[in-house]
Structure formats: C-alpha cells, structure tokens
Design a protein around this motif. Structure first.
Motif, PDB file in Angstrom:
ATOM      1  N   ASP A   1       0.804  -1.134   0.034  1.00 29.10           N
ATOM      2  CA  ASP A   1       0.042   0.124  -0.066  1.00 29.10           C
ATOM      3  C   ASP A   1       0.835   1.141  -0.108  1.00 29.10           C
ATOM      4  N   SER A   2       1.974   1.123   0.534  1.00 30.84           N
ATOM      5  CA  SER A   2       2.973   2.297   0.622  1.00 30.84           C
ATOM      6  C   SER A   2       3.543   2.540  -0.889  1.00 30.84           C
TER       7      SER A   2
ATOM      8  N   PHE B   1      -1.755  -4.795  -1.700  1.00 26.50           N
ATOM      9  CA  PHE B   1      -1.590  -5.361  -0.202  1.00 26.50           C
ATOM     10  C   PHE B   1      -1.858  -4.350   0.779  1.00 26.50           C
TER      11      PHE B   1
ATOM     12  N   ASN C   1      -2.052  -3.560   4.278  1.00 22.25           N
ATOM     13  CA  ASN C   1      -1.772  -3.732   5.640  1.00 22.25           C
ATOM     14  C   ASN C   1      -1.728  -2.407   6.526  1.00 22.25           C
TER      15      ASN C   1
ATOM     16  N   GLY D   1      -0.049   0.408   6.141  1.00 24.06           N
ATOM     17  CA  GLY D   1       0.995   0.887   6.421  1.00 24.06           C
ATOM     18  C   GLY D   1       2.339   0.514   5.993  1.00 24.06           C
ATOM     19  N   ILE D   2       3.434   1.065   6.220  1.00 23.24           N
ATOM     20  CA  ILE D   2       4.602   0.579   5.577  1.00 23.24           C
ATOM     21  C   ILE D   2       5.174  -0.541   6.779  1.00 23.24           C
ATOM     22  N   TYR D   3       5.540  -1.587   6.140  1.00 27.53           N
ATOM     23  CA  TYR D   3       5.797  -2.743   6.864  1.00 27.53           C
ATOM     24  C   TYR D   3       4.741  -3.491   7.681  1.00 27.53           C
TER      25      TYR D   3
END
Ligand SMILES: Cc1ncc(C[n+]2csc(CCOP(=O)(O)OP(=O)(O)O)c2C)c(N)n1
Ligand SMILES: [Mg+2]
Length: 585
Positions: A467-468, A492, A494, A496-498
């Motif tokens: 998504d990022s 994908f 989720n 956020g980042i990671y």
C-alpha cells in the motif's frame, strides 16, 4: 561571393519571377524524424513548455505518445520499456522541475543498466548561463551528467540527427544505461531546408555490437569450472536483458550445474526447473566451491560476495561474465573474468564445454534437492492458509496459482514484505516477465512499469503492490484508465509501511510514522476513473477478482485486506536498518 556580386544577385532575384521556395523542416520535425528513423515508436512523458508541440507532432507523425501525470512515472515506464525491448525507452519532459522529476528514473535506469533516453526541453542558454532568472532556469546538462551514462545538448537543428544517434548508441552499447538529451526551446523552431535536414539524420547501424570474449578467458573459465565439486550458476538481470535465453538454458542443462536466479532473472528458466536452486539459496551460496556469475553483480544483493552468507572465507572461486570490464574484482577477486556480451560469452562457454561435460557430483545435487524439498514443504502449508484478513502468504498463494496458470502475464512488484515474499513465493515461467524494484529497491516504479509492460508487450499485467509502494505512483491509475490498459493492480493493504500497527508514544495525537489511514479503500481510486474496483478479504475472493480482471483486460484495482500485524520491519532486509542503541522508538 563579392559584395557587389551579392547585391547583383539580390537585385536580379527581386526582378525575376518568384522561384519555388525549397521545402523546409525544423527542430521539432527533425527530432521526430530522427527517433522514427531509429525505430523508436513510443514516447512516455508529460507535456508543457517547451515540448508540448513536440508531443503533439510526434503523435501526429505516428509515434505512440503516452502522457503521464508525473514525469517520474513516465521515466520509469521508459526505463523498463528499454529493459523489455533492448531499444532505448524515451521519456520526454519539460524544463527544470519536469526534468528533475524524470531524473530519478534516469539515475535508477543507469543503476539497473536499463537503456533509456531522457529528453528534456530547457530554457534559454544565454539567460540560464548568466543566471538571470529565466522561466524554469536550470543548467540541466550539468545536473544530469553525474547521474547517467552520457549527456548531450543540441544547439543547432543540423546536429539533431547526430545527437539522437549518439544518445541511442550510448544507451544500448556496452553496459546499457540512461542518457540525457538536452534540447533548448530555441532549437525546436530553428528552420532548415528539408533536404539538408533529411541528410543530417543518422540511422544507427549495429547499435549494440557483439563483444566477443577472448578465447583465453573462456579456456580459463572452463578450467576453473571443471575443477568444481560444488558448482553454482547465478543468473542476473543482465542475463535476462541479453535475450540469449536459449543459450543460457543450454548452459545450465548441458553443464548440469544448479542455478539461482536473481529477482528479475526469475523465469529465464522456469522456477520449477530441476536445476533451480532458488528454494535452497542459503545452502548453495554458503557451500558452493565455484560460482559462475552470468550478468549478476556482486553488489549488496549478493552480500558483496563475502561474509557469512558465503560460508568459510576463501572457500570459493568466482567466474564472472559481464560486459563491463570494471565489474571484475569490484568486491572480491574474480579468478576467471569473462568480458563480453552475455550471448557471445555463454555461446563460447558452451562451445568449449562440448557434449561430454562431466555433470557435478551427484551428492551435491542430492543435497540441494533435499533442502529444496524441505523448504518447499514448509512453505506449502503457509500458502494454503485461507484466514481472513489474509496474511501475506495466504494472499500470495492465490496469486502464485494465477501466474502458474497465466505464465505469459507481466508481473510488476514493489513494497517491502509484499516484494520480498512475492519474489520467493511466486514462480516465474518465462523470461523478463518479472519487473521489480531492482538494484536500489526503489519504491515508485509500479505504475510506470505497469503501463510500459502493457504498452510494449500487449500482455495482461499483474501489479502486486504494497500500500505504501503503490502510493508513490498511484495517480497513474488515471493513465491506465485513459489508455484502457489491461492492468490489474493488487494493493496489499496492511495499513502502512511494513505493518499498520505501530504506535506513536508521544501522545500528540499523530499516528506513528509508518501507519496510514486505517482500512483505506484503494479500489475507489480506480472507480473514480471508470476502472473496476474490488475489495477482497480472502484468498478465494482475491483469486476470483484477479481472474475476472485478467480475462476482461479492464483496468482493475483490487484492495486486498491484509492483517495489519502480518509484516516485518523492512521485509527481508531488516538487518540493513540501523537502530538506536540508546533509545528504542
Ligand atoms: C523512493 C523510496 N522511498 C522510500 C523507500 C523506503 N521504503 C522501503 S519499502 C517501503 C514501503 C513498504 O511498505 P509497503 O509498500 O506497504 O509494503 P509492506 O511491507 O507493507 O508490504 C518504503 C517506504 C524506498 N525504498 N524507496
Ligand atoms: Mg504496507
């Protein structure tokens, strides 16, 4: 001619009936003609002063001109078009800010050895050089130079032909890379006689000449290879770029040597090939005694050829095939350098090996096979998970089956977990189908790559995006809809980042630095432009939605809801992330 003679001719001419004026051409047309003469039939760019008419006229002249919403995405499209076709991809931008927006893609292309030409209009030289504050003033040539393979500026219309020829040659010959071509605004309206203009154009003959390896280098390499008890071949993106697919396959099969493909070399041989050691990567890197690098650099992605990834220090010998002599010994000693183009080098090795090459010892192959079976078995259970919200493995298990069923689809992939896990899980079956973040691990290539993959190949494109990662080029969903490209984007999501679960401990009400709007609906972005948006929460729904999209060819964005706690920091490369020893955020 004397002064009098000139005057005499002049007065005679005015007295005589009007002679037919010779046909004329100008800078705009010469640029277009030079590109067309050299088989460049697509331009990726963003219009504006001074190149708006160049785009219009190019379109009118039969070049496909794909207009983007941001130059970085157009630049990434051009770069990957170059990788796919071995012809330089062309990106066209306006001066200063547009040029700078395209420059990241140019630098990234150079780092990845993708042939690309960034053509930017520029402001008036006399004013720029005196720094008198022209519209979009910038010394673009000076700025581009250190970031690409070559940079040229054209001041006279009569030089356009030679400049385009030089740019093409520089981009594709030797190790490919990015080239900058600076075209000042004044150049476009410069007029010259059409006949002289046509004569000034240059059709580049043999733009990327074969570079034949020395027979002694081949003999040396074969001697080293022959001595191996545990040989390994590593195939890099350079091997994929070379389009020497049959020779590379023959090298592996004739030698019987197991191989590991780097990310974008996946599919050069099918990942399911009996000699693929991708699923036993750690084992083979550690234990191999002779490693043959084919178009793969010993950079960070291969831990520089040293350290614990590579087992006992001094335990291996490296043979390296690369077109760039400077690549040899860049990180560690190369005992058998083979310098030349991949196709010629691999053919020469094959000829030297002959038909009776001794296959590697059976114990080596058996050990690799056992490890592969163990790792694949462990993975299978994870991929079959159907829980909702999905974790990465459940979602990627579904997409893996889709690529298996549609091996000629183009796959674009970026993100952290979304990238690293997809790379490991999704088998590729055909060469140059996997396009990803490359040498830098750069975010933002997604939509540019997806557009060019669709435009250049006409095949359906599946873009698997964190998504990022998606956010860096997400506005190009409008471009995808505008050109009605067969692109299916899976975000994908989720949150956020990671991961989407980090917490800000300072109490000021801001969310944590890695967290995005919770439960965002990226699918709505696609709907805004007339494409198809789908929200999915299970692998079965995901699989269904992708199949519908790929059958219909309609621009589609699938928001795949992923458990926000499923990811790990930095995906597979968390070890590169410095952390504070004093305070933990
Ligand atoms: C141009 C650029 N900026 C920033 C980064 C740092 N970076 C690496 S991965 C990543 C995004 C990872 O998040 P996401 O795409 O959502 O993937 P996830 O791990 O959540 O699946 C970022 C910002 C980068 N690699 N490139
Ligand atoms: Mg994410």
């Amino acid at each position: 001619m004397t002064l009098f003679g000139t005057l005499g001719t002049f007065s005679n001419a005015t007295a005589a009936p009007e002679a037919a004026k010779p046909a004329q051409t100008d800078g705009f047309h010469l640029v277009i003609d030079a590109l067309k003469l050299n088989g460049i039939n697509t331009i990726y760019g963003v219009p504006g002063i001074p190149i708006t008419d160049l785009g219009r006229l190019a379109q009118a002249a039969g070049i496909r001109v794909i207009s983007f919403r941001h130059e970085q995405n157009a630049g990434n499209a051009a770069a990957i078009a170059g990788y796919i076709t071995k012809k330089p991809g062309v990106c066209l931008t306006v001066s200063a800010p547009g040029f700078l927006n395209g420059l990241t893609a140019l630098a990234n292309a150079t780092t990845n050895c993708f042939p690309m030409i960034l053509i930017s209009g520029s402001s008036e030289r006399e004013i720029v050089d005196l720094q008198q504050g022209d519209y979009e003033e910038m010394d673009q040539l000076a700025i581009a130079k250190p970031l690409c393979k070559a940079a040229f500026r054209v001041l006279h219309a009569a030089d356009i032909g030679i400049a385009v020829a030089r740019a093409i040659r520089a981009a594709v010959s030797g190790r490919p890379g990015g080239v900058y071509l600076d075209l000042p605004a004044k150049l476009f309206s410069q007029v010259m006689e059409a006949e002289a203009g046509a004569a000034s154009l240059v059709k580049v003959i043999d733009a990327a000449p074969a570079q034949i390896p020395a027979p002694s280098a081949i003999a040396r390499a074969l001697d080293v290879l022959k001595s191996a008890k545990k040989p390994l071949i590593i195939l890099g993106k350079g091997a994929a770029y070379a389009q020497a697919d049959d020779a590379v396959r023959a090298l592996v099969e004739q030698s019987g040597i197991p191989y590991v493909p780097m990310s974008m070399a996946k599919g050069l041989l099918p990942d399911t090939h009996r000699l693929s050691a991708g699923a036993a990567r750690s084992l083979v890197l550690k234990e191999a005694d002779v490693v043959l690098l084919v178009g793969a650099r010993l950079n960070w992605l291969l831990s520089h050829g040293k350290g614990k990834t590579w087992g006992e220090p001094g335990s291996k010998k490296f043979i390296q095939i690369d077109i760039e002599p400077k690549e040899m010994d860049s990180n560690i000693e190369i005992v058998a350098p083979v310098v030349g183009d991949i196709g010629s080098c691999v053919e020469a090795l094959l000829a030297g090996m002959g038909a009776n090459w001794q296959a590697p010892p059976a114990e080596w192959i058996a050990k690799i096979d056992a490890k592969k079976a163990e790792n694949t078995g462990k993975m299978a259970a994870k991929l079959a998970k159907t829980k909702s919200p999905m974790d990465f493995h459940g979602a990627l298990g579904a997409l893996r089956d889709i690529i298996k069923a549609r091996p000629d689809a183009m796959l674009v992939n970026e993100g952290a977990n979304t990238l690293d896990l997809a790379r490991g899980i999704i088998d590729m079956y055909q060469p140059r189908k996997r396009l990803d973040v490359g040498t830098w691990g750069i975010m933002g290539i997604g939509m540019g790559f997806a557009v060019a993959a669709a435009v250049e190949t006409g095949k359906p494109v599946l873009a698997i995006e964190g998504d990022s990662a998606f956010g860096f080029s997400g506005m190009e969903v409008e471009t995808i809809c505008r050109y009605n490209l067969p692109v299916c984007i899976v975000v994908f999501n989720n949150n956020g980042i990671y991961r989407g679960t980090d917490v800000n401990t300072n109490g000021n009400g801001d969310v944590a630095t890695t967290v995005f709007v919770r439960d965002a609906r990226y699918d709505k972005m696609m709907e805004a432009f007339g494409g198809v948006g789908v929200n999915v929460t299970t692998p079965a729904e995901l699989s269904h939605a992708v199949n519908v999209a790929m059958d219909s060819g309609r621009p589609t964005l699938i928001n795949a809801v992923i458990d926000p706690s499923a990811g790990t920091e930095s995906g597979n490369i968390g070890s590169l992330n410095p952390t504070s020893a004093i305070s933990k955020a």
